[in-house]
Write a protein that holds these residues in place. Structure first.
Motif, mmCIF file in Angstrom:
data_model
loop_
_atom_site.group_PDB
_atom_site.id
_atom_site.type_symbol
_atom_site.label_atom_id
_atom_site.label_comp_id
_atom_site.label_asym_id
_atom_site.label_seq_id
_atom_site.Cartn_x
_atom_site.Cartn_y
_atom_site.Cartn_z
ATOM 1 N N HIS A 73 -41.640 1.804 -11.993
ATOM 2 C CA HIS A 73 -42.319 1.032 -13.034
ATOM 3 C C HIS A 73 -43.260 1.917 -13.827
ATOM 4 O O HIS A 73 -43.548 3.048 -13.441
ATOM 5 N N HIS A 75 -46.441 2.194 -14.561
ATOM 6 C CA HIS A 75 -47.873 2.454 -14.350
ATOM 7 C C HIS A 75 -48.140 3.958 -14.253
ATOM 8 O O HIS A 75 -47.315 4.711 -13.748
ATOM 9 N N ASP A 77 -49.881 5.702 -12.277
ATOM 10 C CA ASP A 77 -49.812 6.341 -10.950
ATOM 11 C C ASP A 77 -48.373 6.430 -10.431
ATOM 12 O O ASP A 77 -48.146 6.882 -9.308
ATOM 13 N N HIS A 78 -47.410 6.018 -11.267
ATOM 14 C CA HIS A 78 -45.993 6.161 -10.905
ATOM 15 C C HIS A 78 -45.202 6.954 -11.946
ATOM 16 O O HIS A 78 -44.149 7.491 -11.635
ATOM 17 N N HIS A 141 -44.876 -7.573 -10.899
ATOM 18 C CA HIS A 141 -46.005 -6.650 -10.781
ATOM 19 C C HIS A 141 -46.781 -6.758 -12.091
ATOM 20 O O HIS A 141 -46.349 -7.472 -13.003
ATOM 21 N N ASP A 163 -44.367 -0.976 -6.310
ATOM 22 C CA ASP A 163 -45.467 -1.954 -6.355
ATOM 23 C C ASP A 163 -44.880 -3.325 -6.672
ATOM 24 O O ASP A 163 -44.053 -3.450 -7.564
ATOM 25 N N HIS A 368 -50.551 -6.700 -6.836
ATOM 26 C CA HIS A 368 -50.048 -6.173 -5.564
ATOM 27 C C HIS A 368 -49.945 -7.263 -4.500
ATOM 28 O O HIS A 368 -50.746 -8.204 -4.473
HETATM 29 ZN ZN LIG Z 1 -48.175 -0.341 -10.251
#
Ligand SMILES: [Zn+2]
Length: 549
Positions: A73, A75, A77-78, A141, A163, A368
């Motif tokens: 996805h 985001h 942090d991904h 999410h 997530d 989450h």
């Molecule tokens: Zn995420």
């Protein structure tokens, strides 16, 4: 067990700990698959570096065996480290239309968009990456098109959730595909690699549908100008705020670059189609106060964000004051509390009313899975092994306890642990080196490397540099120069004293040291340290330039 056998293994290279920069690896025989590649924000721990990426050295050394990178996805942090690390990985990328759109914009900014091969996979699609047979399963999410993955191999099936949460009314996109997850569970799953972020929150997840009701009621009850801050990538929330504004007869204005970028990406992919085009911040000032809702960046107190600048009255076009309201439709990410409080304090000082999810109004829900959501996932998937990921140690431990409640063996991993999944015993068989790199301008620097170590030292203790010229025999010509930025003012008495004592000390360096540059320099550094003395009670970085003329 060596890495050249034909087994299946899992290796998280990033994702454990407070700074969740995800980089997961699976190995089947000799072939590797990467899942997600995200950045982390360092917060207060490392003021010398703001944005961090996982050190990819281990997989870089095996890049000829890296079949691809799958993004679960969009985001940060991904997905956020792809543009920083892709030249080191060099593999094709697989992502849904929305994640691919967000990624292309980032790669375009890094001038990599022509080189990177992005395979766009539809939500719920099935595709092969080398020998890995992968199926996307749509999950809810706080960003559109999040996907869990079923990874089928000759050694068994692994489900990697990414997530996710359970939400019957996600408002944008479908709910988590519970039926498909149950069918995959029926196939027999070897291991479930599952998100742990909210596992310590009891009960079931709150719904975006509830947030839509809460924000609609709140916005229609307010007078004056209204600004709502949320994460730019939370398209459902942006839609919720826009719908709530429209219901109150207000026009929506987007303020901040990341929101404008996400708005373009979302509309390109068919999202926000029921919402009128947003106005720009310059158009906002032509509207009466009662007719505006601003959606604004800066929910985490980021100093350069629009909201921080409005709070300190340094925004070029927008001002808020008495009678206006700022709504935080977001949570405080740990580490950002102080920065957020500072912005809220500045707003309050200007007479602005600040409303957060602590004020008893339903204006935010997390993306989450909570404890009950995670229990449901185990009931659906029924894996032989639970592998909690994406959380700090206490989250991973609480997650393992939930799995054990269901009679499922849990394996706790730290970044770098190589977990053999099959054949043979499910256990950690080796460790890969891990680390963090700091994004520093257009370079990546090792957090433990010389440059950042020096910068850390400078930050707290300053630096002092002396230069002087010498003749062939090593005798000093003229006066030495000293500079100590961040430690001493150039002409303060202490600077003058240090320079004079240093000048005297280098005159006293023994003749035999003067002919060898290295020895001379070391002796001069010792002299400089001594000249600085203990009066300041600082141990700065010390450097000396000896110029032979
Ligand atoms: Zn995420």
């Amino acid at each position: 067990m060596t890495e050249h056998d034909d087994g299946l293994a899992f290796l998280p290279l990033g994702g454990t700990g407070e700074i969740g920069m995800n980089l997961n690896l699976y190995r089947l025989g000799e072939t590797w698959l990467a899942v997600d590649c995200g950045i982390g924000f360092s917060g207060n721990d490392t003021p010398e570096a703001e944005i961090l990426v996982p050190d990819p050295t281990y997989i870089m050394e095996r890049r000829d065996k890296l079949a691809g990178l799958v993004i679960t996805h969009a985001h940060e942090d991904h997905i956020g480290a792809v543009a920083h690390l892709w030249t080191r990985l060099g593999c094709p990328i697989y992502a849904t239309p929305f994640a691919a759109t967000v990624l292309r914009r980032k790669l375009g900014e890094a001038r990599l968009d022509q080189q990177v091969n992005i395979h766009v996979i539809k939500c719920g699609g099935r595709f092969n990456v080398g020998p890995f047979d992968i199926e996307f399963i749509p999950v809810t999410h706080s960003v559109p098109e999040a996907q869990a993955m079923a990874i089928r191999t000759p050694h068994g099936l692994v489900v990697h959730t990414g997530d996710w949460k359970l939400d019957p009314s996600p408002m944008v996109g479908p709910p988590t595909d519970v039926e498909r997850l149950r069918q995959i569970g029926d196939e027999g799953v070897l291991a479930l690699v599952c998100d742990s972020t909210n596992v310590m929150t009891p009960g079931a997840s709150r719904s975006e549908g509830e947030v839509r009701i809460g924000l609609t009621e709140l916005i229609s009850s307010l007078k004056g100008r209204i600004a709502v801050t949320c994460f730019a990538s939370n398209v459902a929330r942006v839609e919720t705020i826009a719908m709530a504004a429209q219901a109150a007869g207000r026009t929506v204005v987007l303020v901040g670059r990341s929101l404008r970028n996400l708005d373009v990406a979302a509309r390109e992919c068919g999202y926000l189609s029921g919402v009128l085009p947003f106005l720009t911040e310059h158009e906002a000032n032509d509207l009466p106060d009662e007719q505006v809702v601003m959606i604004i960046t800066g929910s985490q107190g980021e100093p350069r964000s629009a909201l921080s600048r409005i709070a300190s009255d340094t925004h070029p076009s927008i001002a808020l004051g008495e009678g206006d309201t700022v709504i935080y439709s977001s949570r405080m990410i740990p580490g950002n509390e102080r920065a957020i409080m500072q912005v809220q304090d500045n707003l309050t000082r200007r007479g602005v009313r600040v409303i957060t999810d602590k004020d008893g109004v339903m204006i935010h829900c997390s993306g989450h899975a909570t404890a009950d959501d995670v229990r449901t996932m185990y009931d659906l998937i029924r894996p032989q092994y639970a592998v909690p990921t994406h959380g700090e140690w206490r989250h991973l431990t609480a997650h393992a306890a939930l799995a054990q409640e269901k009679g499922i063996a849990a394996v706790l991993l730290e970044d770098g642990d190589i977990l053999n999944l099959a054949p043979g015993k499910v256990q950690v068989v080796d460790t890969a080196p891990t680390g963090r790199l700091a994004v520093d301008g257009n370079r990546l620097l090792a957090m433990t490397g010389d440059v950042l170590t020096a910068r850390r030292k400078m930050l707290f203790n300053g630096i002092i540099i002396a230069s002087f010229a010498v003749d062939d025999e090593g005798y000093v010509i003229g006066e030495p120069k000293i500079s100590a930025p961040g430690l001493l003012e150039p002409e303060e008495p202490e600077s003058i004293r240090v320079r004079e004592e240093f000048a005297q000390a280098i005159d006293e360096i023994p003749d035999e040291l003067r002919l060898d540059d290295q020895a001379f320099r070391e002796a001069a550094k010792t002299a400089l340290r001594r000249a600085l003395g203990r009066k300041l009670q600082k141990r700065p970085l010390v450097d000396v330039h000896v110029l032979r003329v």
